[in-house]
Design an enzyme around this catalytic site. Structure first.
Site, PDB file in Angstrom:
ATOM      1  CG  ASP A  80     -20.809 -30.742  50.885  1.00 52.90           C
ATOM      2  OD1 ASP A  80     -21.761 -31.527  50.822  1.00 52.90           O
ATOM      3  OD2 ASP A  80     -20.932 -29.547  51.197  1.00 52.90           O
ATOM      4  CD  GLU A 126     -26.590 -25.890  51.551  1.00 56.80           C
ATOM      5  OE1 GLU A 126     -26.236 -25.824  52.732  1.00 56.80           O
ATOM      6  OE2 GLU A 126     -27.059 -26.911  51.032  1.00 56.80           O
TER       7      GLU A 126
HETATM    8  C1  FRU Z   1     -23.841 -28.704  51.520  1.00 58.48           C
HETATM    9  C2  FRU Z   1     -23.505 -28.260  52.910  1.00 58.48           C
HETATM   10  C3  FRU Z   1     -22.568 -27.088  52.915  1.00 58.48           C
HETATM   11  C4  FRU Z   1     -21.891 -27.222  54.254  1.00 58.48           C
HETATM   12  C5  FRU Z   1     -21.808 -28.716  54.413  1.00 58.48           C
HETATM   13  C6  FRU Z   1     -22.002 -29.209  55.800  1.00 58.48           C
HETATM   14  O1  FRU Z   1     -24.116 -30.063  51.439  1.00 58.48           O
HETATM   15  O2  FRU Z   1     -24.684 -27.979  53.642  1.00 58.48           O
HETATM   16  O3  FRU Z   1     -23.216 -25.853  52.763  1.00 58.48           O
HETATM   17  O4  FRU Z   1     -20.628 -26.608  54.261  1.00 58.48           O
HETATM   18  O5  FRU Z   1     -22.804 -29.284  53.590  1.00 58.48           O
HETATM   19  O6  FRU Z   1     -22.071 -30.593  55.809  1.00 58.48           O
END
Ligand code: FRU
Length: 436
Positions: free
Chosen positions: A52, A293
């Site tokens: 991310d 997300e």
């Molecule tokens: C999206 C996610 C987010 C989280 C992070 C954890 O890819 O699942 O929601 O903060 O990755 O790795």
């Protein structure tokens, strides 16, 4: 009280992503599908896994350079800690911290990894998960970093913030501070499910912005509809405009994603982001999907575009769709009502030939979309999901551009791997005069 009435309030009513909307999702439509990535993709830094990613920006959403440097933040894990293997990649969430990269040009080939941002030990919980990094208004170099503070045992997930300074010279970018971390808000069990209601609850990924309509600061975040997991009644509101005789699919009630919103009550000019008012969700996906997300927003042409990423694996009932970015548009500002973009909600999904090649797409205000490479099938492989032949990413995918055209979106351009663009510069000259 059932979940739906608890998401309604005097301020606004949550919009719905319905089963009928999701029935319109079409994988491999060229206007809403990521290009197949070359198996020989380049890696930005092979010492870390990168996933991310978010760019340094202002409170209005514009990506900014700092003293001429492009700056990006990302969840990273040291490959030496996880193992530089398929298993290592899949265990990354348990090693995750926020790292940063900088580049003079914004060209993908040019990023340098700068290391950790939050001082080691300052986050009191086990891991740092996603958020955003915002230049403080009227400041020369103050950065407010919002992130998710995640704990292993007991299981906790708390949107949090920490503040520091960005510094740069001709050779690079570095940070000071980020040594005090403060919780923003917790899942209240009333507007958003908490762990007591749903052991798989999601409550994370704060995205902070100033709303052009009322000039207030808000946080978007990933949440779930409040109520006991699986205990929801899926009725005609959740079904939407389905053909006659369509019945509620088995298991649909396990989809309870919500795009959350809270309003800042404390004084941002003093750097206080600790007090928030929890508001009902902007969009719920009850009966459709269990995860929405990294929600984020783009204001364009008087319209409000709300984007969120979701997985193939989190659709419920008979609903299905690719891993990718989904979106909704409102003609009435941030509180909606929202209509799913392209009729279905799908904005950019992975191609069926490479169903897990990218994830965590982030749409900037100019329509440039960044994402990371997850697993890329070997060309010609009989099974695109075979870990023996797919290549792990852990680096950025080609940036693509989408055009936002009312209720429709179109993929129009493919750019270089990890390419970024900025819409503003920092310090602005007036802010620099008043530098803190
Ligand atoms: C999206 C996610 C987010 C989280 C992070 C954890 O890819 O699942 O929601 O903060 O990755 O790795």
């Amino acid at each position: 009280m059932n979940a739906v009435s608890s998401t309604q309030s005097a301020t606004h009513t949550s919009s719905r992503w319905t089963i009928a909307d999701a029935m319109k999702i079409h994988t491999d439509d060229p206007t809403t599908t990521m290009p197949v990535i070359d198996y020989a993709f380049p890696v930005i830094d092979s010492d870390v896994w990168q996933w991310d990613t978010w760019l340094l920006r202002d409170i209005h959403g514009k990506t900014v350079t700092f003293k001429g440097w492009y700056v990006m933040f990302a969840l990273v894990a040291d490959r030496s800690a996880t193992g530089d293997t398929v298993e290592g990649w899949h265990s990354r969430n348990n090693y995750s911290y926020i790292g940063y990269y900088y580049s003079r040009t914004g060209n993908g080939a040019d990023w340098k990894f700068g290391g950790r941002v939050i001082k080691e030990g300052a986050n009191s919980r086990s891991w740092e998960w996603s958020g955003c990094a915002v230049m403080r208004e009227n400041s020369g170099s103050t950065v407010d970093l919002f992130y998710t503070s995640v704990n292993d045992t007991p299981s906790e997930s708390v949107p949090s913030y920490t503040t520091g300074r960005i510094l740069a010279d001709a050779n690079g970018v570095w940070f000071e501070g980020f040594d005090v971390c403060t919780d923003m808000f917790q899942a209240d069990g009333v507007n958003y499910a908490n762990i007591v209601e749903d052991q798989y609850w999601d409550f994370r990924d704060p995205h902070i912005f100033r709303n052009p309509d009322d000039n207030q600061i808000y946080a978007l975040f990933e949440g779930n509809v409040p109520g006991m997991r699986g205990d929801f009644t899926i009725g005609s509101d959740e079904m939407g405009l389905v053909p006659p005789a369509t019945t509620v699919p088995a298991g649909a009630q396990y989809g309870a994603a919500a795009i959350g919103i809270a309003r800042l009550k404390s004084d941002s000019t003093k750097g206080d982001f600790s007090q928030w008012e929890m508001l009902p969700a902007l969009v719920t996906a009850l009966g459709v999907n269990d995860q929405t997300e990294r929600p984020h927003v783009v204001f364009q042409d008087g319209l409000t575009y709300l984007f969120t990423i979701s997985h193939h694996s989190t659709f419920t009932g008979n609903s299905t769709g690719p891993d990718g970015v989904y979106g909704f548009v409102s003609r009435n500002g941030i509180f909606g009502p929202y209509t799913p973009l392209n009729g279905s909600g799908l904005v950019l999904g992975n191609p069926s030939a490479a169903p897990y090649e990218t994830y965590s797409h982030f749409v900037d205000p100019a329509g440039y979309v960044q994402s990371f490479i997850d697993t890329l099938p070997q060309p010609g492989s009989a099974d695109p999901q075979d870990p023996a032949t797919y290549r792990i990413g852990g680096t950025l995918a080609p940036t693509v551009k989408i055009v936002l055209d009312g209720e429709r979106t179109f993929l129009t351009e493919v750019h270089a791997y990890g390419q970024v663009y900025a819409q503003g510069v920092w310090p602005t000259s007036s802010a620099w005069d008043k530098r803190s």
